[in-house]
Enzyme design. Structure first.
Site, short mmCIF file in Angstrom:
data_model
loop_
_atom_site.label_atom_id
_atom_site.label_comp_id
_atom_site.label_asym_id
_atom_site.label_seq_id
_atom_site.Cartn_x
_atom_site.Cartn_y
_atom_site.Cartn_z
N SER A 1 0.86 -1.18 0.00
CA SER A 1 0.00 0.00 0.00
C SER A 1 0.89 1.23 0.00
O SER A 1 2.05 1.19 0.44
CB SER A 1 -0.90 0.01 1.24
OG SER A 1 -1.55 1.27 1.39
N TYR B 1 -1.85 -0.22 10.38
CA TYR B 1 -2.01 -0.66 8.98
C TYR B 1 -0.74 -0.38 8.19
O TYR B 1 -0.27 -1.23 7.41
CB TYR B 1 -3.21 0.07 8.38
CG TYR B 1 -3.47 -0.29 6.93
CD1 TYR B 1 -4.10 -1.49 6.59
CD2 TYR B 1 -3.11 0.57 5.90
CE1 TYR B 1 -4.34 -1.83 5.27
CE2 TYR B 1 -3.35 0.25 4.58
CZ TYR B 1 -3.97 -0.95 4.26
OH TYR B 1 -4.20 -1.27 2.95
#
Length: 595
Positions: free
Chosen positions: A465, A478
């Site tokens: 990501s 995250y």
């Protein structure tokens, strides 16, 4: 070492030394064993098949022979006896002698494949030849056609392909000279030099290269193949179709033949399959087990009473038009039930891949499989929770048994977690790391081991990501999971490079998927969490960057073997900021995003 049984077959006065291994009678199931005819090229003899023949002999009657001019066969004088028409006559003569009642299956390499092409394109060849596995050897008429097509339409791509092949084939000009090549091979044509050459250019283990005592003579005698055929065929090609089922084994690192020259084979072959891997020219020496298994599956699929699983596995390699870069590859995708995983399945289906689709929601994986089949792809859904390490290992074993070793693995399954790192529960943290990081590591390890063992390369894609390099106060956990994926992928890429296995880390930014709608936000009460999640989800939808655009970048990353691929403009900007001015990222990270 294989124990060959020798016999002699004559064709128009030329004696051919023929060698057999395996039973030609009935197998345990009382069916006649198919006969497999192995044909070598320059400068080899039947010894080329030393490591392949015993594997095939477990189920087939295996025959190899020294082509005229090589090994223990006769060496007629002059160039004319080495024209492809004469060599094709030899193929039929040997086939008739060793299997008079049943058609044979041919596996051929280099010039052996060139002469087999001449044989299978004769009218009625399909009555004597049941199938043909072509390894590193084109049909010279088709090659001539291909060269004319590229030169008559001089686009940059066509000219590039033509020039690349011309450079790879430059040695053939030297081989056709009258005296120099004879002097060269007379001096340098020793087994030790040949083994060192193959080890240098392809990494072939020296002990795998088995040659006869006639190697120097074979090198010189075999030059007549080049003089008798190349200029004639390329100057005035006459292509003919074949009805024999053909499997082209395309070696992407072939020093003599560029993959592009096989792009037009489908125009001349009624039933064509293709298997393309990051392998070199002398596949029978370098990866004999892989070649034997590939040939075994193809032969079995064209033998009487073909097992359903073998026939189904073969379908993924069949071509109905020009090949695409990933045609015939087997791809495994986790998290394939929605979002990026689903769109990547569709993109790979359009490329001609067979798909293995895994998701914790098996109904969603089944829906992706149904939609993928609309592109003509084979697709098999599986239920999988990637956080369960033992389940991932079991899944990898099942894929290998049912489908084979994958060429492409995409570790896409992931979940989100936003909010304060201090407010998140231990259960939330454990689940996040188990899915996002440990799941990627488990999938990469399980399938990576299979790829290394197979020895013909592959590609692993791990979905990270932009959060991996864009620190944010509300996405610390995250970001940590995705930063782990990014650095693990970079390290794994270095580890697997020597095995020709690429590893890509894909780093999307703001993409409109359903991950936001399912992301818990730590530190908020239930009502506020729902409102905040809906706000962020609306932001992602308004952003309008859809997962199919990520899928296109994933396909490009596989084809081009990219290491790190930031996707979306903000991801590309964030990647460069973090690399060159990380202090800017640290200041921006203090800004509240989800609250």
């Amino acid at each position: 070492m294989v124990e060959w049984r020798k016999r002699v077959v004559s064709n128009n006065g030329v004696n051919l030394a023929v060698f057999e291994v395996g039973d030609s009678a009935h197998g345990a199931d009382e069916r006649p064993r198919p006969t497999v005819l192995l044909i070598h090229g320059w400068p080899d003899t039947h010894h080329l098949w030393t490591h392949v023949a015993p594997i095939l002999a477990a189920d087939f009657h295996v025959v190899a022979y020294d082509c005229r001019g090589f090994g223990e066969s006769d060496r007629p004088d002059g160039d004319d006896p080495y024209r492809l028409s004469e060599l094709a006559d030899d193929v039929f003569a040997v086939a008739e002698a060793v299997s008079p009642d049943q058609p044979v299956h041919i596996v051929a390499h280099d010039w052996g494949s060139v002469q087999a092409w001449e044989a299978v394109t004769r009218p009625g060849a399909d009555h004597r030849i049941a199938s043909f596995v072509s390894v590193s050897g084109p049909n010279l008429d088709q090659l001539g056609d291909w060269a004319r097509d590229n030169l008559s339409r001089p686009t940059p791509r066509n000219l590039g392909n033509a020039l690349s092949q011309a450079a790879s084939s430059a040695y053939t000009v030297f081989f056709q000279m009258p005296l120099l090549p004879k002097l060269f091979f007379g001096a340098a044509g020793s087994p030790a030099v040949w083994r060192a050459f193959l080890h240098r250019v392809e990494g072939t283990p020296r002990e795998n290269v088995v040659v006869g005592d006639t190697l120097r003579e074979d090198m010189i005698s075999g030059l007549r193949l080049y003089r008798a055929n190349i200029r004639t065929k390329l100057r005035d090609p006459h292509t003919s179709p074949t009805f024999v089922p053909v499997l082209e084994v395309v070696n992407e690192r072939d020093i003599a033949l560029r993959p592009a020259i096989f792009d037009g084979t489908h125009r001349h072959t009624q039933r064509l399959w293709r298997r393309s891997t990051a392998t070199g020219h002398w596949l029978p020496y370098t990866n004999p087990a892989y070649l034997a298994q590939t040939a075994h599956d193809f032969i079995s699929a064209h033998a009487p009473r073909t097992p359903a699983d073998v026939a189904g596995r073969l379908d993924r390699n069949r071509l109905f038009g020009p090949p695409k870069p990933l045609s015939g590859k087997l791809a495994v995708i986790t998290g394939a039930g929605s979002g990026i995983g689903r769109e990547t399945a569709y993109a790979l289906a359009e490329q001609g891949c067979e798909l293995v689709l895994a998701d914790i929601d098996v109904a969603a994986a089944e829906e992706t499989a149904r939609e993928s089949k609309a592109f003509g792809a084979q697709a098999s859904p599986y239920e999988l929770d990637v956080s369960d390490t033992s389940a991932v290992s079991t899944f990898a074993d099942e894929v290998r048994r049912a489908h084979g070793v994958p060429d492409i693995v995409i570790n896409n399954a992931g979940i989100g977690l936003a909010g304060s790192a201090l407010d998140a529960t231990d259960e939330q943290v454990d689940r996040l790391l188990d899915v996002n990081l440990r799941g990627v590591i488990s999938g990469s390890r399980a399938f990576g081991r299979q790829m290394v063992e197979r020895g013909v390369g592959g590609h692993i894609v791990n979905i990270a990501s932009a959060a991996a390099f864009t620190p944010q106060r509300s996405l610390g956990l995250y970001s940590a999971s995705k930063a782990g994926v990014l650095l693990f992928s970079e390290s794994l890429r270095a580890e697997l490079a020597e095995h020709r296995i690429g590893v890509s880390a894909i780093c999307p930014g703001i993409v409109d998927t359903n991950i936001v709608g399912n992301t818990p936000i730590a530190g908020l009460d239930a009502e506020t969490e729902v409102a905040e999640r809906n706000r962020i989800d609306g932001l992602y939808r308004r952003r309008g960057f859809t997962p199919d655009r990520v899928a296109r970048d994933i396909v490009r990353a596989i084809i081009r073997n990219k290491a790190v691929v930031p996707v979306t403009p903000e991801a590309k900007v964030g990647y460069r900021i973090y690399r060159f001015t990380p202090w800017v990222s640290r200041i921006a990270a203090r800004r509240k995003v989800t609250q």
